[in-house]
Scaffold this active site. Structure first.
Site, PDB file in Angstrom:
ATOM      1  N   TYR A  52       0.825  -1.216   0.000  1.00  0.00           N
ATOM      2  CA  TYR A  52       0.000   0.000   0.000  1.00  0.00           C
ATOM      3  C   TYR A  52       0.859   1.267   0.000  1.00  0.00           C
ATOM      4  CZ  TYR A  52      -3.492  -3.307   1.921  1.00  0.00           C
ATOM      5  OH  TYR A  52      -4.301  -4.383   2.161  1.00  0.00           O
ATOM      6  N   HIS A 107       1.175 -11.569   1.746  1.00  0.00           N
ATOM      7  CA  HIS A 107       0.054 -10.829   1.137  1.00  0.00           C
ATOM      8  C   HIS A 107      -0.707 -11.649   0.099  1.00  0.00           C
ATOM      9  CE1 HIS A 107      -1.281  -6.421   0.320  1.00  0.00           C
ATOM     10  NE2 HIS A 107      -2.287  -7.248   0.245  1.00  0.00           N
ATOM     11  N   LEU A 186     -17.417  -3.995   1.979  1.00  0.00           N
ATOM     12  CA  LEU A 186     -18.421  -3.190   1.277  1.00  0.00           C
ATOM     13  C   LEU A 186     -18.308  -3.408  -0.234  1.00  0.00           C
ATOM     14  CD1 LEU A 186     -17.725   0.149   3.245  1.00  0.00           C
ATOM     15  CD2 LEU A 186     -19.149  -1.802   3.932  1.00  0.00           C
ATOM     16  N   SER A 227     -11.973   3.271   4.890  1.00  0.00           N
ATOM     17  CA  SER A 227     -12.460   4.599   4.542  1.00  0.00           C
ATOM     18  C   SER A 227     -11.362   5.594   4.867  1.00  0.00           C
ATOM     19  CB  SER A 227     -13.736   4.969   5.313  1.00  0.00           C
ATOM     20  OG  SER A 227     -14.112   6.288   4.951  1.00  0.00           O
ATOM     21  N   ARG A 232     -17.182   8.724   7.967  1.00  0.00           N
ATOM     22  CA  ARG A 232     -17.523   7.341   7.606  1.00  0.00           C
ATOM     23  C   ARG A 232     -16.741   6.337   8.462  1.00  0.00           C
ATOM     24  NH1 ARG A 232     -18.345   9.707   2.284  1.00  0.00           N
ATOM     25  NH2 ARG A 232     -16.269   9.236   1.486  1.00  0.00           N
TER      26      ARG A 232
END
Ligand code: A2P
Length: 273
Positions: A52, A107, A186, A227, A232
């Site tokens: 990331y 990962h 989500l 998020s 949120r």
């Protein structure tokens, strides 16, 4: 422990049931603000990865929070791209500016599910990380790893939601005492507009995100919604009083398109060779 509780890891440690994911949150002020907002809202699990590119910001926000290190559970992941897992763990610890990781995951199983493991074990023995585990591993890959592991994998983190409800993998993990952890609960945002999810949200007086996160919680997995938005982030952690009755849970279960798979990569194929 947070209000939402912890799950036991089979090496004796515990992991919070709900955490913040920072996949696709770029390194910098937005990431620092997200982690700070999460810690402020009560999150005690932050999930990052070498891939990331935001470990620096994650570490900065954790250190700035003033919360004792041992109260925060920090996960990062080894990017299997030819580097050595042990050295990569040392580099992650350095970038995070922490003394140790709580959890270090492979990962994805590029090059096969077992080759990296001895160095993850070495990282655990050297105190670079408390626990070790995997991500994006199928039940078959976990079984292959278990055959050679001296220290067991305590967790498998996979893409998991009512729409991709990997019951086969969840059962495998439960039988092995391994925690299953849901990333993208989500559907990276795609599932928030589903009519069934929206109907249940309206009926229960909660938001679609809260319904999806609570579903994962009620299905017994650890869950890490992403998020970068402080409001949120707070909303996603406010699921203690979301009550999904049997009919709601069953309606969400019926959304599965994976056939209860024990694979890790459905519906998207491998992104590695
Ligand atoms: P943002 O970061 O702008 O809040 P997933 O966890 O499944 O990967 O989903 C992440 C995506 O869902 C991101 O695009 C994120 O956008 C969005 N998201 C996260 N929480 C909420 C929420 N409570 N309401 C609406 N969108 C959300």
């Amino acid at each position: 422990m947070t209000a939402l509780g912890n799950l036991d890891l089979l090496d004796g440690w515990e992991i919070p049931r709900v955490g913040l994911g920072v996949w696709q949150t770029p390194d910098g002020p937005d990431c620092e603000r997200a982690v700070a907002a999460a810690l402020e809202a009560g999150y005690r699990l932050i999930d990052t990865a070498q891939d990331y590119g935001n470990e620096l910001s994650v570490g900065r926000a954790i250190r700035a929070s003033g919360i004792p290190r041992e109260e925060i559970f920090v996960t990062t992941k080894f990017r299997p791209d030819g580097r050595q897992p042990f050295t990569a763990a040392q580099e992650s610890v350095e970038r995070l500016g922490l003394d140790y990781l709580d959890l270090y995951l492979v990962h994805w199983p590029e090059g096969g599910p077992t080759w990296a493991w001895p160095e993850l074990e070495q990282a655990a023995k050297a105190g670079l990380t408390r626990s070790i585990g995997v991500s994006n591993f199928s039940a078959d890959e976990m079984a292959e790893l278990a055959k050679v592991a001296e220290i067991p994998a305590v967790l498998n983190q996979v893409y998991f939601s009512p729409f991709v409800h990997r019951r086969g993998l969840a059962e495998f993990c439960e039988n092995a005492g391994v925690v299953l952890q849901a990333y993208s609960p989500l559907g990276t945002g795609d599932h928030l507009t589903d009519p069934v999810v929206q109907r249940i949200a309206a009926e229960t007086g909660h938001t679609p995100a809260q319904v999806l996160i609570r579903w994962a919680y009620d299905r017994g997995v650890s869950v890490i919604p992403k998020s970068a938005n402080p409001a949120r982030i707070t909303e996603n952690f406010a699921i203690a009083d979301v009550h999904l009755d049997t009919a709601a849970l069953e309606a969400l279960d019926a959304l599965d398109t994976s056939g209860g798979t024990s694979a890790a990569m459905y519906p998207n194929g491998k992104w590695w060779s």
